[in-house]
Write an enzyme that holds these catalytic residues in place. Structure first.
Site, PDB file in Angstrom:
ATOM      1  N   CYS A  14     -11.268  10.944   9.815  1.00 36.94           N
ATOM      2  CA  CYS A  14      -9.915  10.799   9.255  1.00 36.94           C
ATOM      3  C   CYS A  14      -9.032  12.000   9.594  1.00 36.94           C
ATOM      4  O   CYS A  14      -7.832  11.976   9.310  1.00 36.94           O
ATOM      5  CB  CYS A  14      -9.990  10.610   7.752  1.00 36.94           C
ATOM      6  SG  CYS A  14     -11.196   9.374   7.275  1.00 36.94           S
ATOM      7  N   HIS A  18      -5.079   3.705   4.184  1.00 32.03           N
ATOM      8  CA  HIS A  18      -5.704   4.808   4.916  1.00 32.03           C
ATOM      9  C   HIS A  18      -5.989   4.341   6.343  1.00 32.03           C
ATOM     10  O   HIS A  18      -6.925   3.575   6.581  1.00 32.03           O
ATOM     11  CB  HIS A  18      -7.001   5.207   4.214  1.00 32.03           C
ATOM     12  CG  HIS A  18      -7.617   6.465   4.737  1.00 32.03           C
ATOM     13  ND1 HIS A  18      -7.120   7.155   5.830  1.00 32.03           N
ATOM     14  CD2 HIS A  18      -8.694   7.185   4.305  1.00 32.03           C
ATOM     15  CE1 HIS A  18      -7.865   8.223   6.041  1.00 32.03           C
ATOM     16  NE2 HIS A  18      -8.821   8.258   5.146  1.00 32.03           N
ATOM     17  N   HIS A  38      -3.696  14.537   1.636  1.00 30.73           N
ATOM     18  CA  HIS A  38      -4.565  13.518   2.235  1.00 30.73           C
ATOM     19  C   HIS A  38      -4.568  12.308   1.289  1.00 30.73           C
ATOM     20  O   HIS A  38      -4.487  11.184   1.740  1.00 30.73           O
ATOM     21  CB  HIS A  38      -5.966  14.088   2.436  1.00 30.73           C
ATOM     22  CG  HIS A  38      -6.892  13.188   3.178  1.00 30.73           C
ATOM     23  ND1 HIS A  38      -6.575  12.636   4.395  1.00 30.73           N
ATOM     24  CD2 HIS A  38      -8.140  12.716   2.874  1.00 30.73           C
ATOM     25  CE1 HIS A  38      -7.580  11.883   4.816  1.00 30.73           C
ATOM     26  NE2 HIS A  38      -8.530  11.902   3.908  1.00 30.73           N
TER      27      HIS A  38
END
Lengths: 423, 359
Positions: free
Chosen positions: A175, A352, A315
């Protein structure tokens, strides 16, 4: 002596948005890009929410990239589409890269076959469960087969299209890959290895295989909520993330190079860090210490202090573990600064998108810097916040800011952050 | 004010390939290429998945890491003692990796086989019996995380996914981290892709081109440090990277690119080809041959262990440094490693072999 690095172009594609301006406006207006995914519905998944690129978006992307061969993989086609936009914004055309000291840095994680790809291979397994390669090669053109695609296919595609001759890299940092790709381009320009770079990430993982993957880890939201309410970063009742996908690319160049060609600066990259955590595979240190170390290293790299940071693009995945660790790290690092510091969590609106998330969030951060408009965190309600000292906004707010800290923390413990500055 | 860059040294390697698990084995009898299980008419250098070395990793990990990852962990573990001996804080140890594909498509063949067994159940049931953190669900960073945890690497981190050039990307990132004082040592790990049917789909261009493509399985790792070893010192003296688009083949652009890469690699120490003690490259590559002129070229480890993809560079470094030719030195010897992947990435690395200091 390190060279100053400017952002002179960017573009993105995200759920329900074919460009950065549209996505920025959607989020500013509180509009979510999360919806029920038709394929998840067809497969009978308990939770069908996703931030996916829909058929209308793909039709537009195909039309804009009609010059590419029909067998061009979707990841490469998406990269091409976004690159066209980013280069146009920078006042460049693809061929310009051929004559420059240029680099290409792309984040990508998995090729990610889906169940239809697997099913297509089943007839090639013989009665004793051995795979019959010749049968497969006879039945499909190898280069067009999904298994012929590589993780670095979009890097290869763009390098060829742009004629990049100096440096091409594919960053596989989970990620954090998009942020690491931007940071690597920043470092290469700052050192003087290259003058200009196209960097960012492409990720198409809003399909069933990643769903199974992350669901088996308990990371996906399984709350019985409408799709647009499932991503709830930093709220007490957050219950996991929503899969997303998309792409974002930025043009970075040295100030000297940008000024020489008369390019307008859209922002600056001031600092970067990517650190290994060596903690547990699926969670960070509970006290937020590892995230704190990463943010601190990034501020050091940017030669600034916590007092110099005006805004944080977290995040903020909406998982219990990530948000808790990130919040604790921010509370510690910015102690005494929290009243003036604002934060946002873009994944509340688009889910995400894994490797692409850091690049998309970097673009949105640069737009906040240039527009003086701070984006809300969708679904955020102060009364439901687990960390009320952190000033997440529930509606867009005008404020002139000069610096943004943008965090990306990857599965397996790749922690990365960028400090971005106003032009 | 930023500190000046400092020299970076290669301290120790760990290898695993068809020749064995040491650099010296690469200079021994060459293993024979074998017919591949899924394609008997094709030859390659497959390896049995190694057992995880005791002590560094929980043996249970072997159930959730596929063969490529196991090879990587096997090499990393064997550098553990040398890393420990440096006595560094974990925050000062960088970890970089060149990993082709840990996930699909390689382990995806398991899913194909499972669906063949139970076509009515599809993936949901298959996943229902698949433990979390199974290889199919992992990312490259997952394998890196196992290494980071076992060897306590908490410094700068970077993972690269690509072909041969990813090895130089990982090595360069590690070198920068140490040279720029962001770390004091770095572990660089690299692996070849698994030999599966997918590899032959992806490398179809080679098959079509009639090239005798003999892939191998292997892994290679190096420990880098800012601290010079007591004996012979191996210092990274320069590197260069470039990309030759397929459309530029045999054109002046390809030569320009290669000339630039060579300048980048040789420039920092103002070297010319005549200063090099040895060049390791692909003797059959016409374009590389143009750049090297009449300089004699060593072929590297590839003929012995196959094309190792992302782990080829780190394997070649170990192969060259184990050569008896360089076991004793009277003066600094420079070695150039020059490689071009079939997809166009060009990588050049210069090592300076320096005699050890006398007391």
């Amino acid at each position: 002596m390190q060279r100053e690095v400017l952002v002179t172009g960017y573009e993105l594609v995200a759920p329900d948005a074919l460009d950065a301006a549209t996505l920025f406006r959607h989020i500013a207006e509180g509009q979510s890009g999360l919806r029920a995914h038709p394929r998840f519905e067809a497969l009978g998944f308990a939770n069908t929410a996703a931030g996916f690129l829909d058929a209308a978006q793909w039709a537009h992307i195909h039309a804009a990239t009609a010059q590419l061969p029909g067998i061009t993989p979707p990841q490469a086609r998406l990269a091409e589409f976004v690159a066209q936009g980013a280069l146009a914004r920078a006042g460049l055309v693809p061929d310009d890269f051929r004559d420059l000291r240029a680099g290409l840095f792309l984040g990508a994680n998995k090729f990610c076959a889906d169940s239809r790809d697997f099913a297509a291979l089943c007839p090639c397994v013989d009665s004793v469960e051995l795979f019959d390669l010749d049968r497969l090669l006879d039945e499909v053109a190898p280069v067009s087969h999904p298994y012929a695609r590589r993780v670095d296919q979009q890097t290869q595609h763009l390098a060829e299209r742009l004629g990049v001759a100096d440096q091409i890299s594919t960053h596989a940092d989970a990620c954090a890959a998009g942020t690491v790709a931007i940071g690597s381009a920043f470092r290469a320009i700052a050192r003087g290895e290259i003058d200009i770079a196209l960097c960012g990430a492409v990720e198409l993982m809003a399909n069933e295989l990643p769903y199974y993957m992350f669901n088996s880890l308990g990371a996906l939201c399984q709350a019985e909520l409408p799709a647009e309410q499932q991503s709830r970063p930093f709220l007490r009742d957050r219950a996991g993330f929503v899969l997303g996908e998309g792409a974002a690319l930025l043009v970075l160049e040295s100030r000297q190079h940008a000024e020489r060609r008369g390019a307008a600066a859209l922002g600056r990259v001031l600092g970067f860090s990517a650190l290994s955590e060596a903690e547990k595979m699926t969670s960070s240190s509970r006290d937020g210490g590892k995230y704190l170390a990463c943010m601190r290293a990034t501020l050091d790299d940017a030669r600034c202090s916590p007092a110099d940071i005006h805004h944080i693009n977290t995040h903020g995945t909406s998982t219990q573990a990530n948000d808790s660790c990130e919040a604790k790290a921010v509370l510690t690092l910015f102690e005494g600064q929290l009243e003036r510091l604002t934060l946002t969590a873009n994944k509340s609106a688009i889910g995400h998108s894994l490797a692409a998330s850091g690049a998309i969030e970097a673009v949105l951060s640069l737009m906040s810097l240039s527009e003086g408009l701070l984006l809300p965190t969708l679904n955020y309600r102060a009364e439901a916040a687990e960390f009320p000292a952190l000033r997440f906004l529930s509606a867009a707010e005008r404020a002139p800011i000069h610096t943004v800290l943008s965090n990306s923390f990857g599965f397996g413990g790749v922690n990365s952050s960028l400090v971005l500055g106003r032009a | 004010m930023a500190a000046a860059p400092r020299p970076v040294y290669l301290l120790q390697s760990a290898l695993l390939n068809a020749a064995g698990d040491s650099a010296e084995a690469l200079h021994g009898p060459a293993p024979a290429a074998q017919a591949l299980e899924f394609a008997p008419e094709r030859l390659g250098f497959p390896l049995a998945a190694p057992r995880l070395p005791a002590g560094r990793f929980d043996r249970k990990l072997a159930r959730s890491v596929e063969a490529q990852g196991l090879r990587l962990l096997h090499c990393a573990a064997r550098l553990g003692d040398a890393l420990d001996a440096l006595g560094l804080a974990p925050e000062r140890i960088a970890l970089t990796a060149a990993i082709p594909e840990v996930d699909a498509p390689s382990p995806g063949w398991e899913a194909v086989a499972a669906m063949r067994e139970q076509p009515g159940h599809w993936l949901a049931q298959w996943f229902a019996h698949t433990p979390p953190l199974h290889s199919l669900t992992l990312l490259n960073s997952s394998v890196m995380a196992h290494i980071a945890e076992a060897l306590a690497c908490r410094g700068p981190m970077a993972g690269y996914c690509g072909q041969d050039s990813a090895g130089l990307d990982a090595l360069a990132a590690a070198m920068h981290a140490v040279a720029e004082h962001r770390a004091d040592a770095a572990l660089v790990v690299s692996a070849s892709p698994n030999l599966t049917p997918a590899l032959f789909l992806r490398e179809a261009e080679l098959e079509d081109g009639g090239v005798d493509f003999r892939p191998g399985e292997g892994a290679a790792a190096w420990l880098l440090s800012a601290e010079a070893p007591a004996g012979r010192r191996v210092r990274i003296a320069g590197f260069g990277r470039g990309y030759v688009p397929a459309s530029a083949e045999v054109e002046s652009a390809a030569r320009d690119c290669l000339a630039r890469v060579m300048n980048q690699a040789l420039g920092p120490e103002r070297l010319s080809l005549g200063d090099l003690a040895a060049v390791y490259s692909e003797p059959e590559d016409v374009l590389l041959g143009w750049a090297l002129g009449r300089t004699p070229v060593h072929g590297g480890a590839r003929p012995r262990v196959g094309a190792l993809g992302a782990s080829s560079l780190l394997t070649d470094l170990a192969y060259a440094l184990a050569s008896p030719e360089f076991s004793t030195l009277e003066r600094t010897a420079y070695l150039l490693f020059l490689n071009r992947s079939y997809t166009g990435q060009v990588a050049a690395l210069v090592l300076a072999l320096e005699p050890g200091r006398t007391a």
